[in-house]
Motif scaffolding. Structure first.
Motif, short mmCIF file in Angstrom:
data_model
loop_
_atom_site.label_atom_id
_atom_site.label_comp_id
_atom_site.label_asym_id
_atom_site.label_seq_id
_atom_site.Cartn_x
_atom_site.Cartn_y
_atom_site.Cartn_z
N GLN A 31 0.83 -1.20 0.00
CA GLN A 31 0.00 0.00 0.00
C GLN A 31 0.86 1.26 0.00
OE1 GLN A 31 -3.29 0.51 -0.23
NE2 GLN A 31 -3.70 -1.66 -0.50
N LEU B 285 2.10 1.72 -3.43
CA LEU B 285 1.03 2.23 -4.29
C LEU B 285 0.80 3.71 -4.06
CD1 LEU B 285 -1.61 -0.65 -4.09
CD2 LEU B 285 -0.29 0.04 -6.09
N ARG B 286 0.88 4.14 -2.78
CA ARG B 286 0.71 5.56 -2.48
C ARG B 286 1.82 6.39 -3.12
NH1 ARG B 286 -0.71 3.62 2.65
NH2 ARG B 286 1.36 4.10 3.48
N CYS C 292 3.56 5.54 -5.75
CA CYS C 292 3.32 5.50 -7.19
C CYS C 292 2.21 6.47 -7.58
CB CYS C 292 2.97 4.07 -7.62
SG CYS C 292 2.76 3.85 -9.39
N LYS C 293 1.16 6.50 -6.77
CA LYS C 293 0.03 7.41 -7.04
C LYS C 293 0.48 8.86 -6.94
CE LYS C 293 -4.70 8.45 -5.57
NZ LYS C 293 -5.78 8.11 -4.61
N GLN C 294 1.29 9.16 -5.91
CA GLN C 294 1.79 10.52 -5.75
C GLN C 294 2.68 10.92 -6.93
OE1 GLN C 294 3.74 10.43 -1.95
NE2 GLN C 294 1.83 10.47 -0.77
N ASP C 295 3.52 9.96 -7.37
CA ASP C 295 4.38 10.23 -8.53
C ASP C 295 3.55 10.50 -9.78
OD1 ASP C 295 6.59 9.92 -6.95
OD2 ASP C 295 7.02 7.87 -7.58
N ASN C 296 2.48 9.69 -9.94
CA ASN C 296 1.60 9.87 -11.10
C ASN C 296 0.90 11.23 -11.05
OD1 ASN C 296 2.18 7.41 -12.27
ND2 ASN C 296 0.49 6.34 -11.27
N GLU C 297 0.45 11.60 -9.84
CA GLU C 297 -0.22 12.89 -9.69
C GLU C 297 0.74 14.04 -9.96
OE1 GLU C 297 -1.80 12.83 -5.76
OE2 GLU C 297 -3.56 11.62 -6.30
N GLU D 53 1.26 14.15 -13.66
CA GLU D 53 0.08 14.71 -14.31
C GLU D 53 0.04 16.23 -14.14
OE1 GLU D 53 -3.24 12.71 -12.67
OE2 GLU D 53 -2.91 10.84 -13.77
#
Length: 218
Positions: A161, A164-165, A167-172, A175
């Motif tokens: 998790q 994933l967080r 990775c999500k922060q990197d994606n955000e 973006e």
């Protein structure tokens, strides 16, 4: 010297002899306590299946990497393997026979409570992920109902998790960077288009002026 000579024989001093006897007694007592504790743990790790205590099943459950625990119809712990002890941060013999909702009251308002009751009531397998604040951990949970209660497998997925967080922060972040650069590019394009329009208007105005000038002086 530890030995004294008496008629060609060597004998231990009495104090040393008593020390060795006492040491042997201590060793026997420690060995007996160890075997007693081990046997007690084995009894506590036996799981009740179809009315029989199945020690072989218990040994298998002790070798799996998932936490495993079983509950009866009254939601009392009937079995807890070693991995579950690590997850709960409590010894199994302290939980056996205890009600899960009393021992972990924070779970009453969580998905644990909802899904466990759903599994038993509807006799369906449940799989879900849930965060448990008191332990600050994420768990992947699989529950298998039976007529006697519920068997649960738990896996600590906190690291997954966290990854994933990140990775999500990197994606955000990516973006946001793309969106920001896209906005800048669009603004530059609009500005360029405006400049082209202005230049076209100026060129048309100049061309018109030249035509009028020629018309007047010709």
């Amino acid at each position: 010297m530890l030995f004294i000579e008496n008629e060609n024989y060597y004998f231990l001093y009495p104090k040393v002899l008593w020390f060795l006897i006492i040491l042997s007694c201590y060793a026997l007592i420690i060995t007996w306590l160890y075997l007693l504790t081990r046997r007690k743990k084995e009894r506590n790790k036996e799981i009740f299946i179809d009315g029989n205590w199945d020690l072989e099943t218990s040994r298998i459950l002790e070798r799996i990497t998932d936490g495993f625990c079983a509950f009866n119809r009254e939601w009392q712990f009937t079995y807890i393997n070693g991995e579950a002890e690590k997850i709960f941060q409590k010894k199994g013999d302290k939980l056996l026979g205890k009600n899960i909702w009393n021992e972990f009251p924070e779970t009453v308002e969580s998905k644990f409570y909802q899904e466990y009751h759903k599994a038993v009531k509807e006799q369906v397998t449940v799989t879900f992920e849930e965060f448990y604040p008191p332990l600050n951990k994420w768990f992947e949970v699989r529950g298998y109902p039976s007529e006697d209660g519920l068997s649960v497998y738990l896996r600590d997925i906190s690291e997954q998790q966290a990854a994933l967080r990140v990775c999500k922060q990197d994606n955000e972040t990516l973006e946001n960077i793309v969106e920001s650069r896209t906005d800048k590019l669009e603004n530059k394009i609009k500005k360029l288009q405006l400049e082209v329009q202005e230049q076209t208007i100026a060129e048309n105005a100049l061309r018109t002026s030249e035509e009028i000038f020629r018309a007047i002086f010709e």
